[in-house]
Design a protein around this motif. Structure first.
Motif, short mmCIF file in Angstrom:
data_model
loop_
_atom_site.label_atom_id
_atom_site.label_comp_id
_atom_site.label_asym_id
_atom_site.label_seq_id
_atom_site.Cartn_x
_atom_site.Cartn_y
_atom_site.Cartn_z
N GLN A 17 0.80 -1.22 0.00
CA GLN A 17 -0.01 -0.02 -0.06
C GLN A 17 0.85 1.26 -0.05
OE1 GLN A 17 -2.45 -0.95 3.40
NE2 GLN A 17 -4.32 -1.67 2.21
N PHE A 18 1.80 1.40 0.76
CA PHE A 18 2.87 2.16 0.68
C PHE A 18 3.57 2.64 -0.65
CE2 PHE A 18 7.20 3.99 0.91
CZ PHE A 18 6.94 5.20 1.71
N GLY A 19 3.71 1.51 -1.36
CA GLY A 19 4.42 1.61 -2.74
C GLY A 19 3.33 2.14 -3.87
N LEU A 20 1.93 1.72 -3.49
CA LEU A 20 0.80 2.25 -4.20
C LEU A 20 0.60 3.78 -4.30
CD1 LEU A 20 -1.51 1.65 -6.40
CD2 LEU A 20 -2.76 1.00 -4.30
N ALA A 21 0.76 4.14 -3.01
CA ALA A 21 0.46 5.44 -2.65
C ALA A 21 1.94 6.13 -3.23
CB ALA A 21 0.52 5.78 -1.03
N THR A 22 2.73 5.68 -3.16
CA THR A 22 3.96 6.51 -3.94
C THR A 22 3.90 6.42 -5.35
OG1 THR A 22 5.36 5.77 -1.85
CG2 THR A 22 6.46 6.57 -4.12
N ALA A 23 3.37 5.48 -5.92
CA ALA A 23 3.11 5.40 -7.41
C ALA A 23 2.22 6.40 -7.94
CB ALA A 23 2.72 3.92 -7.63
N MET A 24 0.98 6.28 -6.94
CA MET A 24 -0.20 7.19 -7.65
C MET A 24 0.22 8.53 -7.51
SD MET A 24 -2.33 4.88 -8.30
CE MET A 24 -3.98 5.87 -8.53
N ASN A 25 1.42 9.11 -6.82
CA ASN A 25 1.88 10.63 -7.16
C ASN A 25 2.91 10.95 -8.22
OD1 ASN A 25 0.15 11.55 -4.69
ND2 ASN A 25 1.74 10.42 -3.56
N THR A 26 2.88 9.74 -8.96
CA THR A 26 3.80 10.03 -10.10
C THR A 26 3.05 9.98 -11.42
OG1 THR A 26 4.29 7.59 -10.45
CG2 THR A 26 5.54 8.57 -8.72
N ASP A 27 3.49 10.17 -12.65
CA ASP A 27 3.14 9.95 -13.88
C ASP A 27 3.40 8.67 -14.50
OD1 ASP A 27 1.83 12.41 -13.74
OD2 ASP A 27 3.45 13.44 -14.44
N ASN A 28 3.96 7.64 -13.69
CA ASN A 28 4.26 6.36 -14.15
C ASN A 28 3.09 5.20 -14.06
OD1 ASN A 28 5.76 3.91 -14.60
ND2 ASN A 28 7.44 4.48 -13.83
N ASP A 29 2.40 5.23 -15.04
CA ASP A 29 1.50 4.29 -15.22
C ASP A 29 1.64 2.95 -15.00
OD1 ASP A 29 -0.66 6.05 -15.67
OD2 ASP A 29 -0.38 6.15 -18.13
N SER A 30 2.91 2.37 -15.39
CA SER A 30 3.57 1.02 -15.00
C SER A 30 3.65 0.82 -13.79
CB SER A 30 4.88 0.69 -15.89
OG SER A 30 4.82 0.86 -17.30
N ALA A 31 4.21 2.00 -12.99
CA ALA A 31 4.50 1.69 -11.76
C ALA A 31 2.86 1.58 -10.94
CB ALA A 31 5.13 2.91 -10.98
N LYS A 32 1.84 2.31 -11.31
CA LYS A 32 0.71 2.52 -10.77
C LYS A 32 -0.05 0.88 -10.94
CE LYS A 32 -0.15 7.39 -11.63
NZ LYS A 32 -0.80 8.34 -12.57
N VAL A 33 0.12 0.36 -12.24
CA VAL A 33 -0.63 -0.78 -12.25
C VAL A 33 0.02 -1.75 -11.38
CG1 VAL A 33 -1.07 -2.65 -14.25
CG2 VAL A 33 -1.35 -0.14 -14.62
N LEU A 34 1.44 -2.11 -11.59
CA LEU A 34 2.17 -3.05 -10.96
C LEU A 34 2.17 -2.93 -9.36
CD1 LEU A 34 5.52 -3.10 -12.87
CD2 LEU A 34 3.80 -4.68 -13.29
N CYS A 35 1.82 -1.98 -8.88
CA CYS A 35 1.74 -1.69 -7.50
C CYS A 35 0.04 -2.23 -7.03
CB CYS A 35 1.88 -0.38 -6.85
SG CYS A 35 3.61 0.09 -7.08
N GLN A 36 -0.69 -1.94 -8.04
CA GLN A 36 -2.06 -2.32 -7.85
C GLN A 36 -1.93 -3.84 -7.74
OE1 GLN A 36 -4.77 -1.02 -6.64
NE2 GLN A 36 -5.07 1.09 -7.43
N LEU A 37 -1.26 -4.33 -8.78
CA LEU A 37 -1.52 -5.76 -8.67
C LEU A 37 -0.88 -6.34 -7.59
CD1 LEU A 37 -0.02 -6.71 -12.58
CD2 LEU A 37 -2.31 -7.33 -11.41
N MET A 38 0.46 -5.75 -7.13
CA MET A 38 0.86 -6.11 -5.92
C MET A 38 -0.21 -6.24 -4.76
SD MET A 38 3.22 -7.82 -4.31
CE MET A 38 4.27 -8.05 -5.57
N VAL A 39 -0.82 -5.18 -4.63
CA VAL A 39 -1.71 -5.00 -3.48
C VAL A 39 -2.77 -5.90 -3.78
CG1 VAL A 39 -3.68 -3.54 -2.57
CG2 VAL A 39 -1.42 -2.53 -3.19
N GLY A 40 -3.31 -6.31 -4.87
CA GLY A 40 -4.39 -7.24 -5.02
C GLY A 40 -3.80 -8.61 -4.81
N ASN A 41 -2.54 -8.88 -5.29
CA ASN A 41 -1.99 -10.29 -4.83
C ASN A 41 -1.98 -10.69 -3.23
OD1 ASN A 41 -1.56 -10.68 -7.68
ND2 ASN A 41 0.51 -10.16 -7.55
N VAL A 42 -1.53 -9.46 -2.68
CA VAL A 42 -1.73 -9.56 -1.07
C VAL A 42 -3.04 -9.93 -0.37
CG1 VAL A 42 -1.09 -8.56 1.28
CG2 VAL A 42 0.71 -8.21 -0.76
#
Length: 215
Positions: A17-42
């Motif tokens: 969730q910390f990674g996702l929060a960080t990614a959402m504050n960027t313009d990097n869509d790849s990071a956003k998707v991959l972090c959302q995936l990781m949250v979903g996996n957890v």
């Protein structure tokens, strides 16, 4: 992933969730998707299907908006595994896999199709699965994807272990030198162990014991 491997699911969720929060504050869509995936996996590991589904849905929305085909198929695979492994809804799982096939065919993504066919090889019974695994193997061979080729062969080997007579399984191994080489390089006497396992599943207990002792 480290926390998940250690069974520390709460710590894994906090980190994801910390990674996702960080990614959402960027313009990097790849990071956003991959972090959302990781949250979903957890969430999936924690048994919270609803939150896993929501996380994957957010991820695929971002992938669609960014028109990133690779990310979209990654999420479709995540949905497929969730419905297969956690919900035992195999037909729904197959629908997500076929969606990924459609996307990759439309975009002529051979590497993506290899992964799709390997996924489908895990979703069907032996009779149908081997057709998809042969497709994956052929495509992988055509582009020099050694890892994909071996993965398709390895999955088919384990199907054959359960479905074929030992002679047929051994013939398959001998006719696929790359996979056989992987077995031989796994460790000392691993081939003896592999032979023992094939004989054991084939009901040839005396032969299995000889190979187990050698291993």
């Amino acid at each position: 992933e480290k926390y998940l491997l250690e069974g520390k699911k709460n710590e894994a969720l906090q980190t994801a969730q910390f990674g996702l929060a960080t990614a959402m504050n960027t313009d990097n869509d790849s990071a956003k998707v991959l972090c959302q995936l990781m949250v979903g996996n957890v969430y999936l590991q924690k048994g919270d299907m609803l939150m896993a589904f929501k996380s994957y849905t957010y991820a695929i929305d971002i992938a669609d908006k960014s028109r990133n085909i690779y990310l979209k198929t990654q999420v479709l695979h995540a949905f497929a595994f969730m419905y297969k492994n956690k919900l035992q809804k195999y037909e729904v799982s197959k629908q997500y896999a076929f969606q990924s096939v459609s996307v990759n065919k439309k975009n002529n993504d051979v590497k993506g199709l290899i992964n799709d066919y390997i996924l489908l090889g895990k979703l069907f019974d032996y009779r149908v699965a081997k057709k998809y695994l042969f497709r994956a193997e052929t495509l992988a061979d055509s582009i020099g994807d050694y890892a994909g080729k071996i993965e398709a062969q390895r999955i088919l080997f384990f199907y054959m272990l359960l479905e074929e007579k030992p002679a047929v399984t051994f013939a398959y191994v001998n006719n696929h030198p790359d996979m056989k080489g992987v077995f031989e390089n796994t460790g000392p006497h691993f081939m003896d162990y592999m032979r023992a396992t094939v004989y054991s599943y084939g009901g040839m207990i005396d032969s299995a014991l000889v190979c187990f002792r050698a291993a």
